[in-house]
Write a protein that holds these residues in place. Structure first.
Motif, PDB file in Angstrom:
ATOM      1  N   ILE A  45       1.654 -25.941  -9.250  1.00  0.00           N
ATOM      2  CA  ILE A  45       1.360 -24.967 -10.304  1.00  0.00           C
ATOM      3  C   ILE A  45      -0.081 -25.235 -10.728  1.00  0.00           C
ATOM      4  O   ILE A  45      -0.447 -26.373 -10.992  1.00  0.00           O
ATOM      5  N   ARG A  84       3.129 -19.748 -19.083  1.00  0.00           N
ATOM      6  CA  ARG A  84       3.229 -19.473 -17.642  1.00  0.00           C
ATOM      7  C   ARG A  84       3.744 -20.698 -16.895  1.00  0.00           C
ATOM      8  O   ARG A  84       4.588 -20.591 -16.005  1.00  0.00           O
ATOM      9  N   ARG A 127       7.366 -20.993 -14.901  1.00  0.00           N
ATOM     10  CA  ARG A 127       7.420 -21.374 -13.487  1.00  0.00           C
ATOM     11  C   ARG A 127       8.303 -22.607 -13.291  1.00  0.00           C
ATOM     12  O   ARG A 127       9.088 -22.684 -12.334  1.00  0.00           O
ATOM     13  N   GLU A 170      11.885 -21.567 -13.526  1.00  0.00           N
ATOM     14  CA  GLU A 170      12.240 -20.856 -12.293  1.00  0.00           C
ATOM     15  C   GLU A 170      12.502 -21.847 -11.145  1.00  0.00           C
ATOM     16  O   GLU A 170      13.492 -21.719 -10.418  1.00  0.00           O
TER      17      GLU A 170
END
Length: 121
Positions: A57, A74, A78, A81
């Motif tokens: 990331i 963000r 992520r 997820e």
């Protein structure tokens, strides 16, 4: 952390797997700017790290500077997820492991040795 010139700035520990990482955070700091070419900074490093099993990331300094809360959001999204996908794939593989164990037990006789074709051990 990392190998050679391919390092991660921050490793996020996997909450379900002690000693494993869920993801690595890469920032465009000193290591990023020391890379000889843009290709090394953007593509090669990430590909090498992903081939070593990292989920990478990236946090860009302008994003952090202008809106750090959105940049963190963000990253958090992520990570959630990645964790959700990892847990789903682990759950999906459990029935296969259970079937393999059950098959091995069924194929073994009471003494733990495989049964002969005629059912005798």
């Amino acid at each position: 952390m990392g190998v050679s010139g391919f390092r991660i700035d921050l490793g996020i520990v996997h909450p379900d797997k002690p000693g494993a990482y869920l993801a690595g955070i890469e920032c465009d700091g000193a290591t990023y700017h020391r890379a000889a070419a843009a290709r090394d900074r953007d593509k090669t490093r990430q590909q090498v790290l992903e081939n070593l099993g990292w989920n990478v990331i990236r946090i860009w300094s302008p994003d952090w500077w202008y809106d750090s809360a959105a940049a963190l959001e963000r990253v958090a999204h992520r990570l959630e997820e990645l964790l959700k996908n990892d847990r789903a794939s682990a759950k999906a593989s459990k029935p296969l492991e259970s079937m393999a164990t059950a098959t091995a037990v069924a194929e073994a006789g009471s003494d733990g040795h495989p049964l002969a074709a005629d059912g005798a051990s």
